[in-house]
Enzyme design. Structure first.
Site, short mmCIF file in Angstrom:
data_model
loop_
_atom_site.label_atom_id
_atom_site.label_comp_id
_atom_site.label_asym_id
_atom_site.label_seq_id
_atom_site.Cartn_x
_atom_site.Cartn_y
_atom_site.Cartn_z
N GLU A 85 42.70 7.09 23.58
CA GLU A 85 41.97 6.86 22.32
C GLU A 85 40.48 6.64 22.57
OE1 GLU A 85 43.61 3.71 19.93
OE2 GLU A 85 42.11 4.00 18.34
N LYS A 280 47.24 -4.68 17.24
CA LYS A 280 47.19 -3.32 17.81
C LYS A 280 45.88 -3.14 18.57
CE LYS A 280 46.06 1.23 17.76
NZ LYS A 280 44.79 1.77 18.18
N ASP A 296 54.87 -1.95 33.18
CA ASP A 296 55.74 -1.43 32.11
C ASP A 296 55.17 -1.87 30.75
OD1 ASP A 296 57.74 -1.01 30.26
OD2 ASP A 296 59.35 -1.69 31.57
N HIS A 393 33.40 4.11 16.22
CA HIS A 393 34.60 4.87 16.58
C HIS A 393 34.32 6.37 16.46
CE1 HIS A 393 38.81 5.46 17.29
NE2 HIS A 393 38.93 6.20 16.20
P1 HMG Z 1 26.88 0.89 20.30
O1 HMG Z 1 26.20 -0.40 20.10
O2 HMG Z 1 26.56 2.04 19.40
O3 HMG Z 1 26.67 1.36 21.81
O4 HMG Z 1 28.44 0.62 20.30
P2 HMG Z 1 25.33 1.54 22.62
O5 HMG Z 1 25.15 3.01 22.79
O6 HMG Z 1 24.23 0.72 22.06
O7 HMG Z 1 25.74 0.89 24.05
C1 HMG Z 1 25.98 -0.49 24.22
C2 HMG Z 1 27.09 -0.68 25.26
O8 HMG Z 1 28.34 -0.26 24.70
C3 HMG Z 1 26.91 0.14 26.51
O9 HMG Z 1 26.09 -0.52 27.43
C4 HMG Z 1 28.33 0.22 27.01
O10 HMG Z 1 28.73 -0.99 27.61
C5 HMG Z 1 29.10 0.42 25.72
P3 HMG Z 1 25.40 0.35 28.65
O11 HMG Z 1 26.48 1.05 29.41
O12 HMG Z 1 24.51 1.34 27.95
O13 HMG Z 1 24.68 -0.67 29.44
N1 HMG Z 1 29.15 1.86 25.39
C6 HMG Z 1 29.77 2.82 26.13
N2 HMG Z 1 30.46 2.76 27.26
C7 HMG Z 1 30.96 3.92 27.74
N3 HMG Z 1 30.80 5.10 27.13
C8 HMG Z 1 30.11 5.21 25.99
C9 HMG Z 1 29.56 4.04 25.44
N4 HMG Z 1 28.85 3.80 24.34
C10 HMG Z 1 28.61 2.48 24.32
N5 HMG Z 1 29.98 6.40 25.41
C11 HMG Z 1 30.77 1.03 20.35
C12 HMG Z 1 29.40 1.65 20.26
C13 HMG Z 1 31.82 2.11 20.16
C14 HMG Z 1 30.95 0.42 21.74
C15 HMG Z 1 30.89 -0.10 19.27
O14 HMG Z 1 30.65 0.45 18.01
C16 HMG Z 1 32.24 -0.78 19.26
O15 HMG Z 1 32.52 -1.65 20.06
N6 HMG Z 1 33.11 -0.41 18.31
C17 HMG Z 1 34.47 -0.88 18.22
C18 HMG Z 1 35.37 0.25 18.62
C19 HMG Z 1 36.81 -0.13 18.71
O16 HMG Z 1 37.23 -1.23 18.51
N7 HMG Z 1 37.62 0.88 19.05
C20 HMG Z 1 39.02 0.74 19.17
C21 HMG Z 1 39.69 1.84 18.39
S1 HMG Z 1 39.77 1.41 16.72
C22 HMG Z 1 41.33 0.62 16.66
O17 HMG Z 1 42.29 1.24 16.98
C23 HMG Z 1 41.50 -0.82 16.50
C24 HMG Z 1 41.24 -1.49 15.18
O18 HMG Z 1 41.96 -0.96 14.11
C25 HMG Z 1 41.68 -2.91 15.44
C26 HMG Z 1 41.41 -3.85 14.31
O19 HMG Z 1 41.47 -3.42 13.14
O20 HMG Z 1 41.19 -5.04 14.63
C27 HMG Z 1 39.79 -1.42 14.88
#
Ligand code: HMG
Length: 442
Positions: A85, A280, A296, A393
């Protein structure tokens, strides 16, 4: 109409594939080609994978990512994550970086006891059964000595065997409810072997117990199996900081962020529809590390969700509060993990993942996995209560959409730049890609 097949398991791998592609696919050669693409060209490695499970026809790959900058009890980790994901690894990395600057994660293993049960049927007087149990208990332990010898030497083994009367649930139903310490092993095989020996001894010894009537001597063993519910194999992970340090920019104060964040957690504490999604998100982090380290994840999932319902209602695994100006966010979860046995010594990538984590003990791995779950939940709640989840996301999902529409490398480069300043939605990406293709044609 498709016919069933007898003896499929005895066919060679190539014959199995022939049968599958000829029976189910309109283009057998194409299907075969896809299966072949995922074979490993190193024969030994492929054979290893073929032998992990049964009826193997190819490999199913998951990407392995890493999330750096996790400070856990003052040690810095880069955490391996196997997951399909998008945005999970980025979210974990972002949370790790955030807490790195605020003292990191603090963790503690609370307990490490695992449970196994022999389920049996006894038709007779309970007092007599109890007397029999007390008499045979030491024999149960002695008869498992060949299985427990090494584990006992290392400091683990059988902790306690209890006779449990379950006749108020099912007529004549009892258990030998047993607790174990399995140290660095997840312990499934060890526990199941001990239980099966208990069952044999228990049934055998009952035949010569003087107080039993002929009917009472006929103890029926239903099954002997470990439990994946491990509420006494518990780990705690926590982060905390001054409320004002939660703010990273001028758009929201630390206090406002803390309030919103705590509200989001409270909603998951009381509302099962929300709690399931909230948890989740925690499992996004937990499963990815559990998988990468060869553990596991089905066992972990089942145990964690049962724990989330332990008070009779499904609820949040994480909790948050502000006290005396300090924001604290924490989680206690049951995790039965191993760093020896199973896949841990077999799968080359699992060995690599464990080395990346400084070759942890099972207790250390419990703490790392719990931290990955807490970090993931922090990142998700942070997004949900500020920008909304879709922004980050979808930003990470962009490449999947472009791949779906077979964008070439130049198109990917141009559109990645374009979407740095524009909102990613499925339609917006298709539109931008089509526009680009039309303008290239002209
Ligand atoms: P951002 O602030 O746009 O990222 O966040 P950024 O480009 O400013 O970078 C900041 C840091 O984020 C980076 O630092 C990395 O640590 C990390 P740096 O490496 O530059 O020193 N980062 C990355 N690491 C690796 N590859 C990348 C990357 N981009 C940023 N391409 C971010 C963007 C997606 C991290 C933020 O918006 C976030 O944390 N979002 C939450 C996403 C999430 O929770 N996803 C899970 C899937 S959704 C789900 O299934 C669960 C849910 O339903 C659960 C719930 O409801 O509670 C949400």
């Amino acid at each position: 109409m498709i016919k069933s097949i007898t003896g499929f398991s005895k066919l060679s791998k190539s014959k199995k594939i022939d049968w599958i592609v000829d029976t189910y696919f309109s283009n057998a050669e194409e299907a075969k080609g896809i299966l072949k693409q995922y074979w490993n060209t190193n024969n030994n490695l492929q054979q290893l994978h073929d032998e992990f499970i049964e009826n193997t026809i190819t490999n199913y790959y998951l990407p392995l990512g890493v999330a750096p900058n996790f400070l856990i009890n003052d040690t810095l980790y880069t955490i391996p994550m196997a997951i399909e994901e998008s945005s999970v690894v980025a979210a974990a990395s972002k949370a790790a970086k955030f807490w790195l600057e605020r003292g990191g994660f603090k963790t503690e293993v609370i307990s490490t006891t695992k449970i196994g049960q022999v389920h049996f049927i006894y038709k007779g007087d309970f007092d007599k059964l109890n007397k029999f149990f007390n008499q045979v208990k030491s024999r149960l332990i002695d008869d498992t000595e060949a299985i427990t010898k090494n584990m006992t030497k290392r400091g683990g083994g059988i902790l306690e065997i209890e006779l449990r009367n379950k006749t108020s649930d099912i007529d004549n139903y009892y258990q030998l409810h047993t607790s174990f310490e399995t140290l660095d092993a997840m312990g499934a095989n060890f526990i199941n072997s001990c239980l099966e020996q208990f069952a044999k001894t228990f049934k055998q010894e009952a035949l010569s117990f003087d107080l039993f009537s002929e009917e009472e001597k006929q103890i029926e063993i239903v099954m002997s199996i470990l439990s994946n519910y491990v509420p006494d194999c518990l780990v705690r992970a926590e982060v905390s900081c001054n409320v004002e340090d939660l703010s990273e920019n001028a758009t929201i104060s630390g206090e406002a962020f803390a309030n919103k964040f705590i509200q989001a957690v409270q909603i998951a504490e009381v509302e099962p529809y929300r709690a399931v999604t909230h948890n989740k998100g925690i499992m996004n982090g937990i499963d990815a590390v559990v998988l990468a380290t060869g553990n596991d994840f089905r066992a972990v999932e089942a145990g964690v969700h049962a724990y989330a319902s332990r008070h009779g209602k499904y609820s949040s695994l994480t909790h948050a509060k502000v006290e005396n100006g300090i924001f604290t966010f924490w989680m206690e979860i049951p995790l039965a993990l191993g760093t020896v046995g199973g896949l841990t010594g077999l799968h080359p990538l699992v060995k690599l993942a464990l080395e990346l984590l400084h070759k942890p003990s099972a207790k250390e791995l419990m703490q790392i996995v719990a931290v990955a779950g807490l970090a993931q939940n922090f990142a998700a709640l942070r997004s949900l209560t500020t920008t909304g989840i879709q922004e980050g996301h979808m930003k990470m999902h962009l490449m999947n959409i472009l791949n779906q529409f077979e964008a070439n490398n130049t198109e990917k480069e141009i559109l990645t730049k374009y979407f740095k300043k524009n909102t990613v939605t499925h339609n917006a990406v298709i539109e931008a890609l089509n526009k680009l293709r039309v303008s290239n044609e002209n």
